[in-house]
Design a protein around this motif. Structure first.
Motif, mmCIF file in Angstrom:
data_model
loop_
_atom_site.group_PDB
_atom_site.id
_atom_site.type_symbol
_atom_site.label_atom_id
_atom_site.label_comp_id
_atom_site.label_asym_id
_atom_site.label_seq_id
_atom_site.Cartn_x
_atom_site.Cartn_y
_atom_site.Cartn_z
ATOM 1 N N ALA A 7 -1.088 13.011 -0.202
ATOM 2 C CA ALA A 7 0.358 13.064 -0.412
ATOM 3 C C ALA A 7 1.116 13.036 0.905
ATOM 4 C CB ALA A 7 0.720 14.315 -1.206
ATOM 5 N N ASP A 34 -6.032 15.883 -2.086
ATOM 6 C CA ASP A 34 -4.779 15.399 -2.674
ATOM 7 C C ASP A 34 -3.594 15.699 -1.769
ATOM 8 O OD1 ASP A 34 -6.134 14.468 -4.872
ATOM 9 O OD2 ASP A 34 -5.468 16.051 -6.234
ATOM 10 N N GLN A 80 -13.373 6.585 -5.019
ATOM 11 C CA GLN A 80 -12.120 6.050 -4.501
ATOM 12 C C GLN A 80 -12.334 5.240 -3.220
ATOM 13 O OE1 GLN A 80 -9.599 5.968 -6.368
ATOM 14 N NE2 GLN A 80 -10.602 7.282 -7.878
ATOM 15 N N GLN A 89 0.828 -1.209 0.000
ATOM 16 C CA GLN A 89 0.000 0.000 0.000
ATOM 17 C C GLN A 89 0.865 1.264 0.000
ATOM 18 O OE1 GLN A 89 -3.598 0.619 0.156
ATOM 19 N NE2 GLN A 89 -3.544 -1.416 -0.768
ATOM 20 N N THR A 147 3.523 1.727 -1.539
ATOM 21 C CA THR A 147 4.102 1.954 -2.866
ATOM 22 C C THR A 147 3.085 2.363 -3.927
ATOM 23 O OG1 THR A 147 3.869 -0.364 -3.596
ATOM 24 C CG2 THR A 147 5.865 0.220 -2.368
ATOM 25 N N LEU A 148 1.793 2.191 -3.630
ATOM 26 C CA LEU A 148 0.782 2.512 -4.630
ATOM 27 C C LEU A 148 0.704 4.024 -4.838
ATOM 28 C CD1 LEU A 148 -2.101 0.060 -3.642
ATOM 29 C CD2 LEU A 148 -0.487 -0.147 -5.532
ATOM 30 N N PRO A 149 0.559 4.471 -6.079
ATOM 31 C CA PRO A 149 0.492 5.919 -6.332
ATOM 32 C C PRO A 149 -0.759 6.541 -5.733
ATOM 33 C CG PRO A 149 -0.066 4.681 -8.319
ATOM 34 C CD PRO A 149 0.437 3.678 -7.322
ATOM 35 N N ALA A 150 -0.637 7.799 -5.358
ATOM 36 C CA ALA A 150 -1.766 8.529 -4.783
ATOM 37 C C ALA A 150 -2.835 8.766 -5.836
ATOM 38 C CB ALA A 150 -1.288 9.855 -4.198
ATOM 39 N N THR A 151 -4.061 8.730 -5.399
ATOM 40 C CA THR A 151 -5.194 9.058 -6.255
ATOM 41 C C THR A 151 -5.360 10.572 -6.315
ATOM 42 O OG1 THR A 151 -6.319 7.031 -5.602
ATOM 43 C CG2 THR A 151 -7.678 8.772 -6.559
ATOM 44 N N SER A 152 -5.597 11.129 -7.515
ATOM 45 C CA SER A 152 -5.774 12.573 -7.649
ATOM 46 C C SER A 152 -7.248 12.926 -7.742
ATOM 47 C CB SER A 152 -5.042 13.106 -8.880
ATOM 48 O OG SER A 152 -5.301 14.486 -9.036
ATOM 49 N N ASP A 206 -5.472 2.307 -3.642
ATOM 50 C CA ASP A 206 -4.628 2.850 -2.566
ATOM 51 C C ASP A 206 -5.464 3.125 -1.318
ATOM 52 O OD1 ASP A 206 -5.872 4.828 -4.163
ATOM 53 O OD2 ASP A 206 -4.492 6.372 -3.460
ATOM 54 N N ARG A 225 -3.774 4.762 1.971
ATOM 55 C CA ARG A 225 -3.530 6.196 1.815
ATOM 56 C C ARG A 225 -4.833 6.974 1.910
ATOM 57 N NH1 ARG A 225 0.628 8.962 -0.535
ATOM 58 N NH2 ARG A 225 1.462 7.057 -1.479
#
Length: 503
Positions: free
Chosen positions: A192, A188, A147, A107, A109-114, A153, A156
């Motif tokens: 982050a 966001d 989301q 989790q 390492t997963l990219p953030a959702t925008s 993610d 996060r």
């Protein structure tokens, strides 16, 4: 209605059961989704609650020899109740293979959702269909619910939601609500920072224009003896009371420090006044440092289209040069105004205060795991905040890991669990009994009305103190009699319970 949630009934509820059991319990979701997963029966006396701290320490020994793989799917589901917007079959399957540590690492390492990217895309579509229309708050909630229900993610997103209830802004304030694109950007920013540095998070919060509007320190000006003007003190007060040190000096385990049997206040009016001078001279990001930019964010008829979410910039002409004293620190009088230097000292001071670890740690434990963590739980999490094992203070990634993997979270404990707040109740339902959106837009919308929907909408808290108080005690409840708190029960009454069932 308190008797509907009394602790003695808890063992009959679905302790984060796998999806098959959720289906069997679908007819009872109106009640069962109210209570998040814990384990064991609740203590029925304050003496039992005190004894629980000893049990927490005993569980720490047990955790040392425990396997990283959940012992059962029900145990896996309980963990996912803490770490996601609700367990589902796919995540339970994944956790049973990966184990707790590897699942958390993945989790991370997963990219953030925008959310802002989603909002901008929807805004463009709406404008293309009708040039007189545009995206609004509804599109922020579309992204939130999409989301929450389907995002990869999850950790996060869940931590960002927890942070949104510590660092509160609210669209009920028109200056905030009229900037839905910036609201999406706020989410966001929290996403982050969910696994980042507390010190950086505090700075991003302090310089975000929406927080500047909500707590009125955007366009805050230095004192003027001729007119009697003093700096606005709103953000200075709340940055201490709610975002960092709290009202009372704390021991590392979160209990109040006592001097001659009396609690000790962390700060006083003089600290608020001194800190308020720091938060002067900050306003919109702009191409110049003139008065037009400071007051309006525009110069020469042109303004930065992103000024409602870009970090506020410093305007020395409006910043106080006088000495600024707070929390035992003094920033000397400045010959030349230096807002950035003043801000750096102030935020460093707040972030380094010994209260932050137990104060923030307990709130995050409450938002993710249990309303009534033992002093041992708070102490252990605060210690990780103070030092992540590599000499780094305020590492939120390490704090989140410590909260989720603590034995008090992982094993049955007689004060475990918490009442699910309405937003998490709905997200658990959407994920446990998988839902889809026909339009793809997840049009849940505004759910403020307690009589007809949830009585809670993300980013629409009634005040900077969130939807409920961390120390709320439900009058006349078994929880109250046991000396325990139940923050989310501040939202529960006859209207909201019946409204949830009908919704």
């Amino acid at each position: 209605m308190a008797t509907a949630f009394k602790p003695a009934q808890k063992p009959s509820l679905p302790h984060c059961a796998p999806q098959a059991r959720w289906r069997l319990l679908a007819s009872g979701l109106a009640a069962s989704l109210l209570v998040a997963c814990g384990g064991g029966t609740q203590t029925s006396s304050t003496a039992g609650a005190a004894a629980a701290d000893g049990r927490a320490r005993a569980l720490a020994t047990r955790a040392g020899s425990a396997t990283d793989i959940p012992a059962s799917r029900s145990e896996a589901a309980r963990f996912l109740t803490h770490a996601t917007f609700g367990p589902n079959t796919a995540d339970i399957d994944s956790l049973m293979v990966l184990g707790y540590g590897a699942w958390i690492d993945r989790q991370f390492t997963l990219p953030a959702t925008s959310h802002r990217s989603y909002w901008e895309a929807r805004d463009a579509t709406i404008r293309a269909a009708d040039p007189n229309s545009s995206g609004g708050q509804d599109q922020v909630w579309e992204s939130f619910w999409k989301q929450a229900a389907t995002g990869e993610d999850q950790l996060r997103l869940r931590v960002a939601y927890a942070l949104s209830q510590v660092f509160v802004i609210s669209a009920l304030d028109g200056n905030v609500g009229n900037q839905p694109r910036a609201m999406a950007a706020w989410l966001d920013m929290l996403g982050a920072q969910a696994f980042g540095s507390y010190r950086t998070t505090l700075e991003n919060v302090a310089l975000h224009p929406l927080m500047g509007f909500y707590l009125s320190h955007i366009r805050n000006q230095k004192a003027d003896t001729a007119t009697g003007r003093i700096p606005d003190q709103n953000f200075a007060r709340e940055s201490m009371q709610l975002f960092s040190v709290g009202v009372l000096k704390l021991n590392p385990d979160g209990t109040p420090q006592l001097v001659d049997g009396a609690v000790v206040e962390t700060y006083g009016p003089a600290d608020v006044a001194g800190l308020s001078h720091v938060f002067t001279g900050f306003s919109f990001a702009c191409s110049a440092q003139n008065s037009s930019c400071f007051f309006n964010g525009i110069t020469g008829g042109v303004g930065d289209p992103d000024r409602y979410f870009k970090p506020m910039m410093a305007y020395p002409a409006f910043h106080s040069t006088q000495a600024k004293s707070f929390l035992g620190v003094t920033i000397p009088a400045q010959t030349t105004a230096d807002p950035a230097a003043s801000l750096r000292v102030a935020l460093d001071t707040l972030a380094a205060h010994p209260n932050v670890g137990p104060f923030l740690g307990q709130q995050l434990i409450q938002r993710l795991v249990t309303s009534n963590p033992s002093t041992a739980y708070v102490r252990d999490v605060a210690a990780v905040f103070d030092n992540n094992g590599a000499g780094v203070r305020g590492d939120l990634k390490a704090v989140v890991r410590a909260i989720l993997l603590h034995p008090e979270a992982r094993f049955s404990f007689n004060r475990a669990g918490k009442v699910r707040e309405p937003v998490l109740r709905l997200s658990a339902f959407l994920r446990a009994l998988p839902h889809a959106s026909d339009t793809g837009f997840w049009r849940v919308g505004n759910t403020d009305n307690a009589a007809t929907s949830l009585g809670q909408t993300p980013l629409r808290a009634p005040s900077v103190f969130n939807f409920y108080r961390p120390g709320y005690v439900a009058p006349g409840s078994v929880t109250s009699a046991a000396g325990l708190v139940a923050p989310e029960m501040q939202l529960l009454n006859e209207t909201s319970v019946s409204g949830w069932v009908n919704y």
